[in-house]
Design a protein around this motif. Structure first.
Motif, PDB file in Angstrom:
ATOM      1  N   GLY A 168      -4.073   0.841  -9.183  1.00 28.61           N
ATOM      2  CA  GLY A 168      -5.095   1.866  -8.946  1.00 28.61           C
ATOM      3  C   GLY A 168      -5.542   1.899  -7.491  1.00 28.61           C
ATOM      4  O   GLY A 168      -5.684   2.967  -6.894  1.00 28.61           O
ATOM      5  N   ASP A 169      -5.729   0.717  -6.894  1.00 34.37           N
ATOM      6  CA  ASP A 169      -6.118   0.645  -5.475  1.00 34.37           C
ATOM      7  C   ASP A 169      -5.040   1.262  -4.597  1.00 34.37           C
ATOM      8  O   ASP A 169      -5.323   1.991  -3.658  1.00 34.37           O
ATOM      9  N   LEU A 170      -3.774   0.930  -4.930  1.00 29.06           N
ATOM     10  CA  LEU A 170      -2.660   1.411  -4.106  1.00 29.06           C
ATOM     11  C   LEU A 170      -2.610   2.931  -4.137  1.00 29.06           C
ATOM     12  O   LEU A 170      -2.288   3.579  -3.154  1.00 29.06           O
ATOM     13  N   LYS A 171      -2.966   3.499  -5.272  1.00 30.25           N
ATOM     14  CA  LYS A 171      -2.907   4.940  -5.430  1.00 30.25           C
ATOM     15  C   LYS A 171      -4.059   5.604  -4.689  1.00 30.25           C
ATOM     16  O   LYS A 171      -3.895   6.659  -4.087  1.00 30.25           O
ATOM     17  N   LYS A 172      -5.222   4.946  -4.755  1.00 28.89           N
ATOM     18  CA  LYS A 172      -6.425   5.562  -4.219  1.00 28.89           C
ATOM     19  C   LYS A 172      -6.415   5.596  -2.701  1.00 28.89           C
ATOM     20  O   LYS A 172      -6.884   6.544  -2.093  1.00 28.89           O
ATOM     21  N   ASP A 173      -5.882   4.553  -2.086  1.00 25.57           N
ATOM     22  CA  ASP A 173      -5.945   4.467  -0.635  1.00 25.57           C
ATOM     23  C   ASP A 173      -4.560   4.079  -0.132  1.00 25.57           C
ATOM     24  O   ASP A 173      -4.072   2.990  -0.421  1.00 25.57           O
ATOM     25  N   SER A 174      -3.954   4.964   0.629  1.00 24.37           N
ATOM     26  CA  SER A 174      -2.562   4.728   1.027  1.00 24.37           C
ATOM     27  C   SER A 174      -2.438   3.590   2.034  1.00 24.37           C
ATOM     28  O   SER A 174      -1.343   3.158   2.355  1.00 24.37           O
ATOM     29  N   TYR A 175      -3.579   3.092   2.553  1.00 20.62           N
ATOM     30  CA  TYR A 175      -3.502   1.981   3.494  1.00 20.62           C
ATOM     31  C   TYR A 175      -2.925   0.744   2.810  1.00 20.62           C
ATOM     32  O   TYR A 175      -2.173  -0.012   3.407  1.00 20.62           O
ATOM     33  N   ASP A 180      -1.734  -6.851  -0.946  1.00 20.75           N
ATOM     34  CA  ASP A 180      -2.933  -6.868  -0.116  1.00 20.75           C
ATOM     35  C   ASP A 180      -4.140  -7.311  -0.938  1.00 20.75           C
ATOM     36  O   ASP A 180      -4.147  -7.184  -2.153  1.00 20.75           O
ATOM     37  N   TYR A 181      -5.146  -7.804  -0.230  1.00 16.72           N
ATOM     38  CA  TYR A 181      -6.381  -8.161  -0.908  1.00 16.72           C
ATOM     39  C   TYR A 181      -7.437  -7.099  -0.647  1.00 16.72           C
ATOM     40  O   TYR A 181      -7.542  -6.579   0.458  1.00 16.72           O
ATOM     41  N   VAL A 182      -8.180  -6.800  -1.686  1.00 14.52           N
ATOM     42  CA  VAL A 182      -9.163  -5.732  -1.604  1.00 14.52           C
ATOM     43  C   VAL A 182     -10.501  -6.260  -2.113  1.00 14.52           C
ATOM     44  O   VAL A 182     -10.529  -7.009  -3.088  1.00 14.52           O
ATOM     45  N   LYS A 193     -13.897  -1.419   4.163  1.00 11.82           N
ATOM     46  CA  LYS A 193     -13.216  -0.759   5.275  1.00 11.82           C
ATOM     47  C   LYS A 193     -13.567  -1.385   6.618  1.00 11.82           C
ATOM     48  O   LYS A 193     -12.769  -1.343   7.542  1.00 11.82           O
ATOM     49  N   ARG A 194     -14.769  -1.960   6.746  1.00 16.06           N
ATOM     50  CA  ARG A 194     -15.137  -2.608   7.995  1.00 16.06           C
ATOM     51  C   ARG A 194     -14.547  -4.014   8.048  1.00 16.06           C
ATOM     52  O   ARG A 194     -14.168  -4.500   9.114  1.00 16.06           O
TER      53      ARG A 194
END
Ligand code: ZN
Lengths: 611, 435
Positions: A168-175, A180-182, A193-194
């Motif tokens: 879901g994270d990968l889909k929501k934000d292409s970064y 990766d850790y979120v 984001k900061r």
């Protein structure tokens, strides 16, 4: 002859020209220009992600709350494994044969050609031995990662945690990329984001044995990672840890705020957990364990998510609104007629200050009646709707029943019942004061989140305004504060009306017969108000809000202790200890401290109160 | 009147059929190389893309055979109904289609998916051909042109709603057909001029020009000023000619409006990634890890093939997934990497041969219908070739459209087969059709 027949040559000419341009370009990049060429010996490029350092979080005194520690992911490209000495490899990693087979099968099913994680988050000291011998095992290499570390077990709920990006994270934000850790909760999520920084990438040439042979085209295509920004929190680490210690073996919350700024000094939710549990390889096991503890729910941040009835502390708001609306004065007296609503203590006909001090229920029953039934309409139903609407507008100005803009995700807003609410419940013009009077003493449909209680204490300390309570006072090198935290929110209650209320709060703590004598200190003038929220058939919740010192307040606090009985007995002394700790730096009342530390209110929930 | 009789196999243009066969087979082997899986080494393994492509090829051959068996009048009679059906599919896909990568372009039935925009090219070709073939000698008159444009714009607009920019652009290729049928040649020049202005406007978008006396002008304002000056000079030069004033003023206004429209369209209509790709292509920004990643990787793959290539199945760049979309939009990289310049030359040569052959065959038609249709086919193939190959070597923006016969996918292979064999069928009947 068609006059356009010759146009076929134009069309053919265009086809030919474009094709010749393409062939020229292809000839150039394939035959002439060497910069695209790789060595003929089957070399390939390896893209190594350079993970940025995640931003650190400091407390208000520059003590670290969160930092990073290096760890390594052991990566594998199954296709490149050649003549593997499985035994030696398993010994090196300390894993069994079958575990090895399982991991390899998993990687292979993901991709034979792409790198995937074989073993993740190997601590730096273990990695040192592994990396020395890794050259013997082609197909394996390491990738440096960082883990979050917490020097002290403090503020786990506030800080939140990070975990691997979900689909879901990968889909929501292409970064984000796989692995990766979120930030998933708390400040880690709010400031993701900061904090996360920007990934870099190194392009390496590798030979057939997968050994790096240096950087590709002198690093022309490398990018450096950009570190995440550091945050400075408003939290006082010492105070936070002290609060967590006091709340041990209890269920509830402490929120302390600096009234003049809205900075949150501590935010305790109990039961809590050690944030270090949710880091590294044991993370998923520990997470499951914490999640499974559903009766205590240690992952739940009560300070912002638990909604409680406020109890008697709401009488403060009632008093202020009633004074400002002009329905009472400080001289207004009501008889303590205990017919409809009970009371306690020996008083009979108080005016405002003693009524607050004694927490007189019939008094506030009358105050609320005057606020709701204004006599504007002859129909009591219409009149009640009119009065309640005015009342709820005023109450919401205190930050109750609305979502505060605090920098944590998922804040609850509580409930201040309004006309629509009761219309849904009873039907339009089917309710009047007599239906809803339990709101007058903070019971009934009123719901408040602990942070809103602390904010109420701060608002009274400020005599009529508050700044949105917040946790981060400075972001990054430029020390930015979110602009919404510097805006003054006005309650629009005349400051003069705060004098009698504060006077009463002072007496609650400091005068004989006050309900919060246990919060009294010789050195500091504490003003407060207790509340006891009925909870039949279980023990009552105990609540106390306070600020100190009386002049020029430095700390406003709300303490909520579930299932602990009378507010003055537990919540008040906890507040008092917190105030002492914050204002003087140490606690000089060890016997009081011991009484709190020894108290256990966890089991009571399991059995009903004896009746 | 000559009696219609079925064409014989010998009437078929075997050169085109052979080129088709060679290209399709080369495409198949390339998909095999691009997605080769060691555990499924057989090219016939239908769990792999190459096995599936084999099924698409087989069904395409069947389709080709069916088309050759059809009554030749079928296509002109059913041109509008087929077109109408395609429009219906394009509307339907917006409603019940499946969204893949942000575009609602696919119907999916179980494991099978189908892209109606592919077959819409065929329907549009037939409709345009039919409309143009019913006109007199000249393709002129505003209404006629508008009607022709309408036939193109309707499907293009529906595809834009998906949105699938690549497939929409293919409709620009019909400009060649209309040009051949008598549309003013200025249209090509205006198109070229428009493209040049587009590029210049975008290049100047981000520049400012400093003049003496501390005057700083945005690049585009400067451009308008320069064009204005040129207009003034032209006016001074030719003011004797009647009406020249209005022509010059008119052109000035149109060009100025166009420059600002380009700016507006770029900033407000194109999506972020499309802006980035155009900036990358024009060299305004360069980011080999971001927008430029695909093209950069694709050029490394092609460039690393050198003159003679690394050999079949030996490509490392394409195999190790450095190149994205390697089996579809970037399949040309595998050709470049494994077969080198010899391979890319051969493929482009075969395509150009095919295009030339189609034009030559089109020009020998007695029937206007067959000729126009031939141009449609050639134009569509050319456009796909130009955009797709151009993209892989950094000469065209990254727009996802397939390389005919090479890119993996059933919808596109079927649609190219139908397009081409319909033309082969028409040609095989040429002797039996009266002018
Ligand atoms: Zn009373």
């Amino acid at each position: 002859m068609n006059p356009f027949n010759n146009r076929r040559y134009v069309v053919l000419g265009i086809f030919l020209t474009v094709s010749l341009i393409f062939l020229g370009r292809l000839f150039y990049i394939q035959v002439i220009d060497d910069s695209y060429k790789l060595s003929a010996k089957n070399q390939a490029l390896r893209y190594v992600t350079q993970y940025p350092v995640r931003g650190l979080i400091y407390d208000r005194n520059n003590e670290l709350l969160v930092y990073n520690e290096a760890a390594y992911d052991l990566m594998v490209i199954p296709k490149r494994i050649k003549r593997l000495d499985t035994l030696a490899f398993c010994n090196l990693l300390g894993i069994t044969d079958s575990a090895f087979d399982e991991k390899i099968a998993k990687s292979t099913s993901y991709s034979r050609f792409k790198a995937s994680v074989f073993e993740k988050q190997i601590p730096a000291d273990e990695w040192a031995t592994i990396s020395e011998k890794l050259y013997k095992f082609s197909g394996f290499f390491g990738e440096k990662r960082t883990l979050r570390k917490y020097p002290k077990s403090a503020a786990a709920h506030v800080l939140g945690y990070i975990s691997e990006a979900t689909p879901g994270d990968l889909k929501k934000d292409s970064y984000y990329q796989k692995g990766d850790y979120v930030g998933k909760r708390g400040l880690e999520k709010e400031y993701e984001k900061r904090l996360r920084g920007v990934r870099g990438r190194k392009v390496l040439l590798v030979d057939v044995h997968n050994r790096a042979k240096g950087s590709y085209m002198n690093g022309k295509y490398d990018t450096l990672p950009i570190a995440g920004e550091n945050l400075i929190s408003t939290i006082d680490r010492e105070l936070q840890m002290y609060g967590e210690q006091l709340m041990r073996n209890k269920r509830g919350s402490i929120v302390a705020i600096e009234p003049s700024t809205g900075e949150i000094l501590s935010m305790v939710s109990s039961p809590g957990y050690d944030p270090n549990l949710l880091v590294g390889r044991p993370r998923s096991k520990n997470y499951k364990m914490l999640q499974a503890n559903d009766s205590l729910n240690p992952l739940f941040n009560r300070s912002i998510n638990a909604m409680y009835r406020p109890g008697s502390i709401f009488k403060l708001v009632e008093s202020l609104v009633a004074l400002d609306e002009g329905v009472i004065t400080t001289e207004t007296r009501f008889r303590c007629n205990r017919g409809i609503i009970g009371c306690h203590g020996s008083h009979t006909n108080d005016d405002l200050v003693p009524a607050i001090q004694h927490s007189c229920n019939p008094y506030f029953w009358n105050v609320f009646k005057r606020l709701v039934q204004r006599g504007k309409y002859s129909s009591i139903f219409k009149d009640a709707a009119y009065g309640l609407n005015l009342w709820q507008e005023r109450v919401k100005k205190f930050g109750l029943g609305v979502q505060l803009k605090t920098d944590l995700p998922g804040l609850k807003k509580g409930n201040v019942p309004d006309v629509a609410f009761y219309n849904r419940w009873y039907g339009e013009y089917r309710w009047a004061f007599s239906t809803i009077y339990s709101v007058s003493i903070g019971e009934g449909e009123m719901l408040v989140v602990p942070i809103q209680m602390a904010n109420l204490a701060a608002t009274i300390a400020n005599r009529g305004y508050f700044y949105e309570p917040h946790l981060i006072k400075s972001i990054g090198a430029d020390s930015v504060k979110r602009p919404e935290f510097t805006i003054r929110n006005e309650t629009e209650v005349d400051p003069e009306y705060f004098d009698p209320v504060i006077e009463a709060m002072y007496k609650v703590v400091n005068e004989d017969g006050g309900t919060a004598r246990r919060a009294r200190m010789d050195s500091i003038e504490v003003c407060g108000k207790t509340g006891t929220v009925q909870n039949e058939p279980w023990p009552d919740h105990s609540v106390f809000i306070a600020f100190a010192p009386r002049e020029n307040p430095k700390i406003a606090i709300a303490v909520y202790v579930e299932y602990s009985d009378f507010g003055g007995t537990w919540a008040a002394p906890i507040s008092s200890l917190m105030i002492e700790k914050y204002l003087t730096g140490e606690v000089k009342r060890p016997e009081k401290e011991k009484r709190i530390l020894d108290a256990v209110f966890l089991d009571i929930y399991d059995g009903k109160k004896e009746q | 009147m000559m009696e219609r009789r079925s064409s014989r196999w010998s009437d078929i243009d075997w050169i085109i059929v052979s080129l088709y066969g060679i290209l399709v087979l080369m495409g198949w082997f390339n998909i095999y190389a691009a997605t080769f899986n060691e555990e499924h080494q057989s090219i016939f393994d239908i769990s792999q893309l190459y096995g599936k492509q084999m099924l698409w090829i087989a069904t395409s051959c069947f389709l080709a055979w069916v088309i050759l068996m059809l009554d030749p009048r079928f296509f002109s009679r059913l041109a509008y109904p087929i077109y109408g059906f395609c429009i219906f599919l394009l509307i339907a896909v917006l409603v019940v289609g499946t969204e893949i990568k942000g575009a609602k372009s696919w119907f999916t039935f179980g494991g099978f998916s189908f892209q109606p925009s592919e077959i819409a090219k065929f329907g549009t070709s037939l409709a345009l051909t039919f409309y143009l073939s019913t006109l007199g000698k000249r393709f002129s008159g505003l209404l006629t042109r508008l009607k022709a444009m309408l036939i193109l714009i309707l499907p293009a607009a529906l595809i834009l709603l998906q949105p699938d920019t690549g497939s929409v652009l293919v409709y620009a290729s019909f400009i060649f057909v209309m040009y051949r049928e008598g549309l003013s040649g200025n249209i090509l020049l205006i198109g070229l001029g428009g493209a040049v202005l587009f590029v210049v406007a975008l290049l100047l978008n981000t520049t400012t020009i400093e003049l003496p006396y501390d005057i700083v002008l945005p690049g585009q304002t400067m451009m308008v000023v320069v064009i204005g000056l040129i207009c003034l000079v032209l006016y001074a030069q030719f003011k004797k000619i009647k009406q020249v004033k209005w022509v010059i003023l008119g052109s000035f206004l149109v060009i100025t409006g166009y420059i600002f429209a380009v700016n507006y369209a770029f900033n407000n209509i194109l999506q972020k990634h499309q802006q980035a790709r155009i900036n990358e292509l024009l060299g305004i920004e360069s980011d080999p890890t971001g927008a430029g990643y695909n093209v950069h990787q694709s050029m490394i793959a092609i460039g690393s093939g050198g003159g003679f290539g690394k050999g079949f199945l030996q490509g490392t760049q394409t195999k190790y997934d450095f190149v994205p979309e390697q089996s579809t939009d970037f399949i040309f990289c595998t050709v470049g990497e494994e077969w080198g310049f010899i391979g890319t030359f051969t493929v482009i040569f075969l395509f150009v041969y095919l295009l030339f052959r189609i034009i030559i065959v089109a020009e020998r038609q007695r029937s206007k219908f067959s000729r126009i249709y031939g141009y449609c086919v050639a134009s569509i193939f050319f456009f796909h070739l130009a955009i797709n190959v151009g993209m892989t070597i950094g000469l065209a923006p990254v727009i996802g459209i397939p390389l005919p016969f090479f890119s993996y996918g059933g919808s596109s292979l079927w649609s190219f087969t139908i397009l081409l064999f319909t033309f082969i069928k028409m040609d095989s009947e040429r002797m039996h059709i009266l002018r």
